[in-house]
Design a protein around this motif. Structure first.
Motif, PDB file in Angstrom:
ATOM      1  N   ARG A  12       0.835  -1.211   0.000  1.00 31.20           N
ATOM      2  CA  ARG A  12       0.000   0.000   0.000  1.00 31.20           C
ATOM      3  C   ARG A  12       0.866   1.255   0.000  1.00 31.20           C
ATOM      4  N   SER A  13       1.956   1.249   0.754  1.00 29.20           N
ATOM      5  CA  SER A  13       2.836   2.422   0.797  1.00 29.20           C
ATOM      6  C   SER A  13       3.503   2.647  -0.558  1.00 29.20           C
ATOM      7  N   LEU A  14       3.847   1.566  -1.260  1.00 22.77           N
ATOM      8  CA  LEU A  14       4.408   1.698  -2.611  1.00 22.77           C
ATOM      9  C   LEU A  14       3.375   2.310  -3.551  1.00 22.77           C
ATOM     10  N   LEU A  15       2.159   1.864  -3.412  1.00 25.40           N
ATOM     11  CA  LEU A  15       1.069   2.380  -4.242  1.00 25.40           C
ATOM     12  C   LEU A  15       0.881   3.870  -3.985  1.00 25.40           C
ATOM     13  N   PRO A  20      -0.084   7.020  -7.335  1.00 19.77           N
ATOM     14  CA  PRO A  20      -1.301   7.566  -6.724  1.00 19.77           C
ATOM     15  C   PRO A  20      -2.519   7.528  -7.635  1.00 19.77           C
ATOM     16  N   SER A  21      -2.317   7.558  -8.954  1.00 14.74           N
ATOM     17  CA  SER A  21      -3.465   7.530  -9.864  1.00 14.74           C
ATOM     18  C   SER A  21      -4.167   6.171  -9.859  1.00 14.74           C
ATOM     19  N   PHE A  22      -3.473   5.129  -9.445  1.00 16.32           N
ATOM     20  CA  PHE A  22      -4.078   3.792  -9.386  1.00 16.32           C
ATOM     21  C   PHE A  22      -4.464   3.417  -7.959  1.00 16.32           C
ATOM     22  N   LYS A  23      -4.272   4.353  -7.035  1.00 22.33           N
ATOM     23  CA  LYS A  23      -4.455   4.083  -5.614  1.00 22.33           C
ATOM     24  C   LYS A  23      -5.863   3.561  -5.302  1.00 22.33           C
ATOM     25  N   LEU A  42      -1.037 -11.470  -7.963  1.00 20.02           N
ATOM     26  CA  LEU A  42      -1.259 -10.873  -9.277  1.00 20.02           C
ATOM     27  C   LEU A  42      -1.375  -9.348  -9.170  1.00 20.02           C
ATOM     28  N   LEU A  43      -2.043  -8.871  -8.130  1.00 23.74           N
ATOM     29  CA  LEU A  43      -2.139  -7.428  -7.896  1.00 23.74           C
ATOM     30  C   LEU A  43      -0.767  -6.854  -7.541  1.00 23.74           C
ATOM     31  N   ALA A  44      -0.013  -7.588  -6.722  1.00 25.69           N
ATOM     32  CA  ALA A  44       1.348  -7.157  -6.379  1.00 25.69           C
ATOM     33  C   ALA A  44       2.206  -7.083  -7.636  1.00 25.69           C
ATOM     34  N   PHE A  45       2.037  -8.046  -8.525  1.00 27.77           N
ATOM     35  CA  PHE A  45       2.763  -8.053  -9.799  1.00 27.77           C
ATOM     36  C   PHE A  45       2.469  -6.780 -10.590  1.00 27.77           C
ATOM     37  N   GLU A  46       1.189  -6.429 -10.731  1.00 32.29           N
ATOM     38  CA  GLU A  46       0.818  -5.220 -11.476  1.00 32.29           C
ATOM     39  C   GLU A  46       1.429  -3.983 -10.850  1.00 32.29           C
ATOM     40  N   LEU A  47       1.384  -3.898  -9.545  1.00 29.81           N
ATOM     41  CA  LEU A  47       1.961  -2.756  -8.846  1.00 29.81           C
ATOM     42  C   LEU A  47       3.478  -2.708  -9.032  1.00 29.81           C
ATOM     43  N   LEU A  48       4.144  -3.835  -8.840  1.00 29.47           N
ATOM     44  CA  LEU A  48       5.601  -3.876  -8.969  1.00 29.47           C
ATOM     45  C   LEU A  48       6.046  -3.627 -10.409  1.00 29.47           C
ATOM     46  N   LYS A  49       5.241  -4.041 -11.364  1.00 27.63           N
ATOM     47  CA  LYS A  49       5.560  -3.770 -12.770  1.00 27.63           C
ATOM     48  C   LYS A  49       5.556  -2.263 -13.017  1.00 27.63           C
ATOM     49  N   ARG A  50       4.593  -1.567 -12.465  1.00 28.04           N
ATOM     50  CA  ARG A  50       4.518  -0.112 -12.624  1.00 28.04           C
ATOM     51  C   ARG A  50       5.659   0.576 -11.875  1.00 28.04           C
TER      52      ARG A  50
END
Length: 114
Positions: A12-15, A20-23, A42-50
């Motif tokens: 969440r802190s990375l997000l 912030p636009s995907f928060k 899978l959600l962590a993957f999307e976040l880490l990819k960004r």
């Protein structure tokens, strides 16, 4: 990342910091997903990819007495981060420091059932 319970707040802190636009959407889905589930990873993957589009340093600490659950989550994180970095269109410097790990324990573990 040295505690399984801190993984979701950590993501969440990375997000909050990098995306912030995907928060709202990603954060809501991350909150609903059971930690450690395939959906969660899978959600962590999307976040880490960004996030791989930025210069970032991750430190994974381990100690001889860490539980199997902590070790498994750390290995899953390593795998998801590596896959996310490879999938990033314009990756930057993403550094993963492994503190306290032994050569025999440095490996990933499939978290996304691929």
């Amino acid at each position: 990342l040295d505690n399984v319970e801190r993984l979701k707040p950590f993501l969440r802190s990375l997000l909050d910091r990098y995306q912030p636009s995907f928060k709202e959407v990603l954060g809501r889905n991350l909150d609903r997903a059971a930690q450690g589930s395939t959906e969660f990873w899978l959600l962590a993957f999307e976040l880490l990819k960004r996030i791989s589009c930025f210069d970032v340093l991750f430190i994974l600490k381990t100690q001889p007495g860490d539980s199997a659950a902590i070790q498994k989550v750390q290995r899953q994180f390593v795998s998801v981060l590596a896959e996310a970095y490879e999938a990033c269109e314009h990756p930057q410097k993403v550094v993963l420091a492994l503190e306290g790990w032994r050569g025999t324990s440095i490996r990933g573990e499939d978290a996304m059932d691929r």
